[in-house]
Write a protein that holds these residues in place. Structure first.
Motif, PDB file in Angstrom:
ATOM      1  N   PRO A   1       0.926  -1.106  -0.125  1.00 32.62           N
ATOM      2  CA  PRO A   1       0.029   0.105   0.162  1.00 32.62           C
ATOM      3  C   PRO A   1       0.744   1.589  -0.619  1.00 32.62           C
ATOM      4  CG  PRO A   1      -0.970  -1.309   1.796  1.00 32.62           C
ATOM      5  CD  PRO A   1      -0.020  -2.245   1.113  1.00 32.62           C
ATOM      6  N   GLU A   2       1.726   1.553   0.868  1.00 32.59           N
ATOM      7  CA  GLU A   2       2.741   2.641   1.007  1.00 32.59           C
ATOM      8  C   GLU A   2       3.931   2.496  -0.301  1.00 32.59           C
ATOM      9  OE1 GLU A   2       5.152  -0.876   2.933  1.00 32.59           O
ATOM     10  OE2 GLU A   2       2.866  -0.241   2.715  1.00 32.59           O
ATOM     11  N   ALA A   3       3.563   1.881  -1.204  1.00 40.85           N
ATOM     12  CA  ALA A   3       4.152   2.058  -2.890  1.00 40.85           C
ATOM     13  C   ALA A   3       3.186   2.497  -4.203  1.00 40.85           C
ATOM     14  CB  ALA A   3       4.836   0.641  -3.428  1.00 40.85           C
ATOM     15  N   TYR A   4       2.344   2.236  -3.386  1.00 43.57           N
ATOM     16  CA  TYR A   4       1.401   3.252  -4.615  1.00 43.57           C
ATOM     17  C   TYR A   4       1.728   4.960  -5.046  1.00 43.57           C
ATOM     18  CZ  TYR A   4      -1.543  -1.158  -4.919  1.00 43.57           C
ATOM     19  OH  TYR A   4      -2.722  -1.761  -4.929  1.00 43.57           O
ATOM     20  N   PRO A   5       2.172   5.131  -3.542  1.00 45.91           N
ATOM     21  CA  PRO A   5       2.004   6.727  -4.595  1.00 45.91           C
ATOM     22  C   PRO A   5       3.158   7.064  -5.525  1.00 45.91           C
ATOM     23  CG  PRO A   5       1.954   7.196  -2.141  1.00 45.91           C
ATOM     24  CD  PRO A   5       1.618   5.829  -1.969  1.00 45.91           C
ATOM     25  N   TRP A   6       4.015   6.077  -4.831  1.00 42.16           N
ATOM     26  CA  TRP A   6       5.569   6.384  -5.885  1.00 42.16           C
ATOM     27  C   TRP A   6       5.142   5.702  -6.589  1.00 42.16           C
ATOM     28  CZ3 TRP A   6       9.449   8.996  -3.405  1.00 42.16           C
ATOM     29  CH2 TRP A   6       9.584   9.418  -2.020  1.00 42.16           C
ATOM     30  N   LEU A   7       4.576   5.131  -7.125  1.00 39.98           N
ATOM     31  CA  LEU A   7       4.527   4.620  -8.727  1.00 39.98           C
ATOM     32  C   LEU A   7       3.633   5.526  -8.993  1.00 39.98           C
ATOM     33  CD1 LEU A   7       3.802   1.990 -10.096  1.00 39.98           C
ATOM     34  CD2 LEU A   7       1.192   1.046  -8.983  1.00 39.98           C
ATOM     35  N   VAL A   8       2.687   5.603  -8.867  1.00 35.27           N
ATOM     36  CA  VAL A   8       3.081   6.666  -9.361  1.00 35.27           C
ATOM     37  C   VAL A   8       3.354   8.240 -10.141  1.00 35.27           C
ATOM     38  CG1 VAL A   8       0.309   8.398  -9.898  1.00 35.27           C
ATOM     39  CG2 VAL A   8      -0.280   6.337  -8.773  1.00 35.27           C
ATOM     40  N   ALA A   9       3.763   8.394  -8.822  1.00 32.85           N
ATOM     41  CA  ALA A   9       4.876   9.801  -8.549  1.00 32.85           C
ATOM     42  C   ALA A   9       6.374   9.282 -10.180  1.00 32.85           C
ATOM     43  CB  ALA A   9       5.654  10.202  -7.863  1.00 32.85           C
ATOM     44  N   SER A  10       6.509   7.652 -10.076  1.00 32.98           N
ATOM     45  CA  SER A  10       7.404   8.008 -10.890  1.00 32.98           C
ATOM     46  C   SER A  10       6.703   7.647 -12.148  1.00 32.98           C
ATOM     47  CB  SER A  10       8.094   6.017 -10.690  1.00 32.98           C
ATOM     48  OG  SER A  10       6.942   5.125 -10.800  1.00 32.98           O
ATOM     49  N   LEU A  11       6.281   6.969 -12.380  1.00 35.38           N
ATOM     50  CA  LEU A  11       5.451   7.049 -14.280  1.00 35.38           C
ATOM     51  C   LEU A  11       4.927   8.501 -14.719  1.00 35.38           C
ATOM     52  CD1 LEU A  11       3.481   3.628 -13.321  1.00 35.38           C
ATOM     53  CD2 LEU A  11       5.245   3.790 -15.144  1.00 35.38           C
ATOM     54  N   LEU A  12       4.722   9.195 -13.582  1.00 36.30           N
ATOM     55  CA  LEU A  12       4.706  10.575 -14.283  1.00 36.30           C
ATOM     56  C   LEU A  12       5.946  11.076 -14.472  1.00 36.30           C
ATOM     57  CD1 LEU A  12       1.712  11.991 -11.592  1.00 36.30           C
ATOM     58  CD2 LEU A  12       1.680  11.342 -14.112  1.00 36.30           C
ATOM     59  N   VAL A  13       6.718  10.445 -13.831  1.00 33.91           N
ATOM     60  CA  VAL A  13       8.357  11.598 -14.215  1.00 33.91           C
ATOM     61  C   VAL A  13       9.135  11.062 -14.640  1.00 33.91           C
ATOM     62  CG1 VAL A  13      10.744  11.936 -12.946  1.00 33.91           C
ATOM     63  CG2 VAL A  13       8.237  12.714 -11.326  1.00 33.91           C
ATOM     64  N   GLY A  14       9.368   9.437 -15.138  1.00 32.23           N
ATOM     65  CA  GLY A  14       9.712   8.656 -16.246  1.00 32.23           C
ATOM     66  C   GLY A  14       9.064   8.532 -17.351  1.00 32.23           C
ATOM     67  N   THR A  15       7.299   8.482 -17.671  1.00 34.20           N
ATOM     68  CA  THR A  15       7.121   8.071 -19.181  1.00 34.20           C
ATOM     69  C   THR A  15       7.308   9.597 -19.840  1.00 34.20           C
ATOM     70  OG1 THR A  15       4.838   9.064 -17.497  1.00 34.20           O
ATOM     71  CG2 THR A  15       4.938   6.472 -17.989  1.00 34.20           C
ATOM     72  N   PRO A  16       7.282  10.639 -19.190  1.00 37.87           N
ATOM     73  CA  PRO A  16       7.373  11.708 -20.448  1.00 37.87           C
ATOM     74  C   PRO A  16       8.631  11.129 -21.361  1.00 37.87           C
ATOM     75  CG  PRO A  16       7.001  12.769 -18.939  1.00 37.87           C
ATOM     76  CD  PRO A  16       7.274  11.266 -18.614  1.00 37.87           C
ATOM     77  N   ALA A  17       9.931  10.600 -20.335  1.00 36.19           N
ATOM     78  CA  ALA A  17      11.209  10.484 -21.354  1.00 36.19           C
ATOM     79  C   ALA A  17      10.943   9.364 -22.480  1.00 36.19           C
ATOM     80  CB  ALA A  17      12.491   9.701 -20.225  1.00 36.19           C
ATOM     81  N   LEU A  18      10.388   8.331 -21.748  1.00 44.80           N
ATOM     82  CA  LEU A  18       9.856   7.574 -22.798  1.00 44.80           C
ATOM     83  C   LEU A  18       9.174   7.592 -24.022  1.00 44.80           C
ATOM     84  CD1 LEU A  18       8.604   4.151 -20.093  1.00 44.80           C
ATOM     85  CD2 LEU A  18      10.945   4.747 -20.886  1.00 44.80           C
ATOM     86  N   SER A  19       8.189   9.120 -24.085  1.00 45.37           N
ATOM     87  CA  SER A  19       8.034   9.046 -24.743  1.00 45.37           C
ATOM     88  C   SER A  19       8.731  10.165 -26.165  1.00 45.37           C
ATOM     89  CB  SER A  19       6.581  10.091 -24.637  1.00 45.37           C
ATOM     90  OG  SER A  19       5.502   9.459 -24.372  1.00 45.37           O
ATOM     91  N   VAL A  20       9.972  11.079 -25.794  1.00 49.76           N
ATOM     92  CA  VAL A  20      10.747  11.825 -25.747  1.00 49.76           C
ATOM     93  C   VAL A  20      11.763  10.624 -26.593  1.00 49.76           C
ATOM     94  CG1 VAL A  20      12.760  13.161 -25.995  1.00 49.76           C
ATOM     95  CG2 VAL A  20       9.942  13.855 -24.934  1.00 49.76           C
TER      96      VAL A  20
END
Length: 216
Positions: free
Chosen positions: A121-140
């Protein structure tokens, strides 16, 4: 430029445009993992961060070959290149459209799929935050790869071979941020943010240069 972004979003969301394909692939990966590794809660919780990030990465990769291919086939890419709009801005808009139709939906769906893998349960905020920060790099990064391979036969396969090694740092830091959480996750998140900012600053220019070479 705004019209170009809206055009790409319409193409992505129409039937056969690729919207939803990444989400479906993401769901399939997450659903199949428990069948392969077993349904033990402790095992799934241990591997959940890595599986979710690998699934998101591969789902983002799935639609990259469409970024410039349609414009190349109907000749509109040559028209865009001769228009007043800078190719660097065009490449950045392509990456933004890809993120809005692939990266952002994956980020929103990830917490729901995390339930299937018994993510802590404590990992969910980190999952969302990491994807928000990291997925733009995947697209670029993917936009740069798509610009390099536009117009090539079997360009999708070559695109995967070019882009996957560049995705590895984002994958490592993203999974590590989710795994560590409050105990060191912020450092991994900051490093991933640096990768994203670097990609945003440099790769649109590299993608534009690749497009100019391919259009000669």
């Amino acid at each position: 430029m705004r019209a170009l972004l809206l055009r790409d979003l319409r193409i992505a969301t129409r039937a056969g445009g690729g919207f939803g394909l990444g989400l479906a692939f993401f769901l399939i990966v997450v659903v199949l993992v428990p069948f392969g590794v077993g349904a033990e809660t402790a095992t799934l919780r241990l591997i959940a961060p890595g599986i979710l990030w690998v699934g998101a990465l591969l789902a983002a990769l799935l639609t990259l070959d469409r970024l410039f291919a349609l414009d190349w086939e109907d000749g509109s890419l040559a028209l865009i290149a001769t228009s007043p709009a800078p190719l660097e801005g065009v490449a950045l808009l392509k990456a933004l459209a890809h993120w809005l139709t692939t990266g952002l939906p994956l980020t929103l769906a990830a917490p729901l799929l995390g339930v299937l893998l018994n993510l802590a349960p404590e990992a969910y905020p980190w999952l969302v935050a990491s994807l928000l920060v990291g997925t733009p790099a995947l697209s670029v990064i993917g936009t740069f790869g798509a610009a390099l391979t536009v117009g090539l036969r079997r360009g999708g396969l070559l695109l995967s071979l070019l882009v996957l090694p560049l995705y590895v740092p984002t994958l490592i830091f993203g999974a590590e941020a989710v795994r560590r959480g409050a105990d060191g996750g912020a450092t991994a998140l900051a490093l991933m943010g640096g990768i994203t900012l670097g990609a945003l600053a440099l790769l649109p220019f590299a993608a534009a240069a690749a497009l100019r070479v391919n259009l000669r």
